[in-house]
Design an enzyme around this catalytic site. Structure first.
Site, PDB file in Angstrom:
ATOM      1  N   CYS A   1      26.641  19.333  19.270  1.00 50.11           N
ATOM      2  CA  CYS A   1      26.145  18.031  18.820  1.00 50.11           C
ATOM      3  C   CYS A   1      26.265  17.599  17.666  1.00 50.11           C
ATOM      4  O   CYS A   1      26.755  16.548  17.615  1.00 50.11           O
ATOM      5  CB  CYS A   1      24.588  18.711  18.940  1.00 50.11           C
ATOM      6  SG  CYS A   1      23.549  19.379  20.348  1.00 50.11           S
TER       7      CYS A   1
HETATM    8  N1  SAJ Z   1      25.278  23.950   9.161  1.00 50.90           N
HETATM    9  C1  SAJ Z   1      25.637  23.796   8.025  1.00 50.90           C
HETATM   10  N2  SAJ Z   1      24.723  23.631   7.173  1.00 50.90           N
HETATM   11  C2  SAJ Z   1      23.225  23.365   7.216  1.00 50.90           C
HETATM   12  C3  SAJ Z   1      22.840  23.222   8.818  1.00 50.90           C
HETATM   13  C4  SAJ Z   1      23.794  23.787   9.654  1.00 50.90           C
HETATM   14  O1  SAJ Z   1      26.769  24.003   7.724  1.00 50.90           O
HETATM   15  O2  SAJ Z   1      22.479  23.100   6.630  1.00 50.90           O
HETATM   16  C5  SAJ Z   1      26.163  24.215  10.391  1.00 50.90           C
HETATM   17  C6  SAJ Z   1      25.682  25.189  11.146  1.00 50.90           C
HETATM   18  O3  SAJ Z   1      26.345  26.543  10.776  1.00 50.90           O
HETATM   19  C7  SAJ Z   1      26.504  24.737  12.563  1.00 50.90           C
HETATM   20  C8  SAJ Z   1      26.454  23.159  12.558  1.00 50.90           C
HETATM   21  O4  SAJ Z   1      26.388  22.842  11.251  1.00 50.90           O
HETATM   22  O5  SAJ Z   1      28.169  25.120  12.470  1.00 50.90           O
HETATM   23  C9  SAJ Z   1      25.335  22.773  13.351  1.00 50.90           C
HETATM   24  O6  SAJ Z   1      24.425  23.317  12.994  1.00 50.90           O
HETATM   25  P1  SAJ Z   1      22.634  22.881  13.553  1.00 50.90           P
HETATM   26  O7  SAJ Z   1      21.625  23.612  12.949  1.00 50.90           O
HETATM   27  O8  SAJ Z   1      22.596  21.578  13.470  1.00 50.90           O
HETATM   28  O9  SAJ Z   1      22.684  23.410  15.039  1.00 50.90           O
HETATM   29  P2  SAJ Z   1      23.107  22.609  16.468  1.00 50.90           P
HETATM   30  O10 SAJ Z   1      24.423  22.406  16.542  1.00 50.90           O
HETATM   31  O11 SAJ Z   1      22.655  23.817  17.555  1.00 50.90           O
HETATM   32  O12 SAJ Z   1      22.016  21.376  16.622  1.00 50.90           O
HETATM   33  C10 SAJ Z   1      21.204  21.467  17.209  1.00 50.90           C
HETATM   34  C11 SAJ Z   1      20.725  19.877  17.314  1.00 50.90           C
HETATM   35  N3  SAJ Z   1      19.812  19.936  18.789  1.00 50.90           N
HETATM   36  C12 SAJ Z   1      19.912  18.824  19.532  1.00 50.90           C
HETATM   37  O13 SAJ Z   1      20.679  18.114  19.495  1.00 50.90           O
HETATM   38  C13 SAJ Z   1      18.951  18.802  20.430  1.00 50.90           C
HETATM   39  C14 SAJ Z   1      20.011  19.667  16.228  1.00 50.90           C
HETATM   40  O14 SAJ Z   1      19.561  18.300  16.347  1.00 50.90           O
HETATM   41  C15 SAJ Z   1      19.166  20.448  15.778  1.00 50.90           C
HETATM   42  O15 SAJ Z   1      18.454  20.120  14.505  1.00 50.90           O
HETATM   43  C16 SAJ Z   1      19.496  21.781  15.776  1.00 50.90           C
HETATM   44  O16 SAJ Z   1      20.089  22.207  17.034  1.00 50.90           O
HETATM   45  C17 SAJ Z   1      18.290  22.960  14.988  1.00 50.90           C
HETATM   46  O17 SAJ Z   1      17.672  22.464  14.146  1.00 50.90           O
HETATM   47  O18 SAJ Z   1      18.568  23.943  15.506  1.00 50.90           O
END
Ligand code: SAJ
Length: 437
Positions: A274
């Site tokens: 995403c």
């Molecule tokens: N990450 C960081 N720092 C942060 C947050 C995340 O480095 O502060 C990294 C994570 O390690 C990962 C990547 O970014 O590698 C993405 O992390 P994510 O928490 O955004 O997780 P995703 O990719 O599973 O995003 C999904 C998305 N959901 C949908 O699109 C329906 C996102 O919109 C959600 O906010 C997220 O899940 C969530 O909150 O779990």
């Protein structure tokens, strides 16, 4: 009764037959919710293994236990197929297929186009088509409408089209399909009305918006917001490092502000299907309109530079021990793109491994969720079982994914040098020298 009134009646009394194309982490939960709401549901997937598994009542999706699927399959409420001819009689189609980027980071809409071409071939008056797959603004109209016009359908009269972004977060213990508000944008008000009638059976809160393009932009704003703020957190880490300030302490203290701030954290980069992908759909579309989406570009550059920054940290830490990267035993702990999952798509840990491999490190990884992996350069690695001996053999251990299952005190007590990209060691004291991002 008009065609729209007939469809609304069938949706409201649950006699409609609904279908979902793409039975992955988005499509299967949707199919189950629609079936539990009382609809007869046909799920279609080109992967016959998925089709057979579902028809055996066996789920392969973390959020849908088989015990929830089995009664729906046994009662005949839900069945799966790989044949589009089985959709000839359905009233609605929700398209939940992948929309990845291609090798040159441009949208790959081929899965959506194949699905729409196949649906157009069996489309009949009164059908509702909803695109859920994340796409660039205008994609739903660009791809669906010409294929229906070719078959002399008139959208909003005898066929209905909408975009409704998926908001599934696999494994999220709190938010799932039913309790996550669902945005819906129809091509016409009639399209929005019938789509709302369908989805309100499966989702508690519906958020109608004025067009598919608006709904597409809602999704892209949500995930671009995350990518840009993660990029900012990563740049803050680099700036704090140069200033000799602990970025984690800075973020923790800033988070005490009860309004106007939301914490994001630095890391080894941004993985998943995403956050690294969705914003590039928007920037690609803007390029076609001769506009450069600078925040998206900068966030993408910042986030994709982090694996290099991590390897620089490793190099400097080994250098302090008078050790070159070449030939040093480097143990990478955790390779999934985020904690407690097995997904390595776009995982920054893979870039860290590739860069270390290019520098001829003696490379080992351990991840209980990821048995083996293949790097971009074709090198394949298998997870080495965790042991104190493994830790003790490391000249440097890198924590790239902070799985909850790891015993970080044990890691600290059995390793000489740790580069902790997730600040998961925290305030623990132990044998190892710990280097933070
Ligand atoms: N990450 C960081 N720092 C942060 C947050 C995340 O480095 O502060 C990294 C994570 O390690 C990962 C990547 O970014 O590698 C993405 O992390 P994510 O928490 O955004 O997780 P995703 O990719 O599973 O995003 C999904 C998305 N959901 C949908 O699109 C329906 C996102 O919109 C959600 O906010 C997220 O899940 C969530 O909150 O779990």
């Amino acid at each position: 009764m008009t065609i729209q009134q007939q469809l609304l009646a069938r949706l409201n009394n649950r006699t409609a037959c609904v279908s979902i194309i793409g039975l992955g982490y988005v499509g299967l939960p949707l199919a189950v919710e629609f079936a539990e709401a009382g609809f007869s549901v046909i799920g279609l997937d080109v992967d016959t293994a998925k089709v057979e598994s579902i028809n055996r009542g066996e789920s392969y999706i973390i959020d849908i236990p088989s015990r929830r699927l089995q009664p729906l399959v046994q009662s005949g409420k839900l069945r799966a197929t790989a044949d589009y001819q089985d959709l000839r009689e359905v009233d609605t189609v929700s398209i939940c297929v992948p929309t990845p980027l291609n090798d040159i980071k441009e949208p790959d809409m081929s899965f959506v186009i194949n699905a729409v071409d196949s649906i157009a071939a069996v489309c009949h008056p009164g059908m509702l088509i909803v695109l859920e797959s994340t796409a660039y603004p205008g994609a739903a109209e660009d791809i669906i409408l010409p294929r229906l016009a070719f078959n002399s359908f008139h959208v909003g009269e005898n066929v209905f089209v909408a975009f409704s972004p998926e908001r599934i977060d696999p494994g999220n213990p709190r938010y799932h399909l039913r309790n996550t508000p669902k945005v819906i944008g129809g091509v016409t008000p009639a399209c929005t009305e019938v789509t709302v009638a369908l989805y309100q059976s499966a989702v508690d809160t519906i958020v109608p918006v004025s067009s598919p393009r608006t709904a597409e932009m809602v999704k892209l704003l949500e995930n671009t917001f995350r990518a840009v703020n993660i990029g900012l957190a990563n740049e803050m880490a680099i700036m704090c490092d140069k200033l000799g300030v602990d970025v984690w302490e800075v973020i923790q203290a800033a988070t005490t502000k009860p309004f106007g701030f939301m914490p994001f954290y630095p890391g080894p980069g941004v993985g998943g299907h995403c956050i690294p992908v969705d914003p590039l759909y928007l920037s690609w579309k803007m390029k076609t309109l001769h506009y450069n989406a600078r925040f998206i570009q900068l966030a993408s550059e910042m986030n994709t530079a982090m694996p290099h920054y991590v390897v620089d940290k490793i190099t400097a830490a080994l250098n302090d021990d008078s050790k070159p990267v070449r030939g040093s035993r480097i143990v990478v702990l955790g390779v999934a793109y985020k904690r407690d999952i097995d997904d390595v798509r776009e995982s920054p840990a893979l870039d860290v491994l590739r860069l270390l491999h290019e520098r001829k490190a003696d490379l080992i990884y351990h991840d209980p969720y990821v048995h083996s992996l293949r790097l971009e350069n074709g090198v394949t690695l298998t997870s080495t079982p965790y042991s104190a001996e493994l830790l003790q053999s490391a000249d440097c251990l890198v924590i790239t994914t902070d799985h909850s299952s790891f015993d970080y005190q044990h890691v600290l007590d059995n390793t000489r040098l740790i580069v902790d990209t997730r600040h998961v060691i925290g305030q623990r004291a132990g044998r190892a020298r710990v280097v933070l991002l």
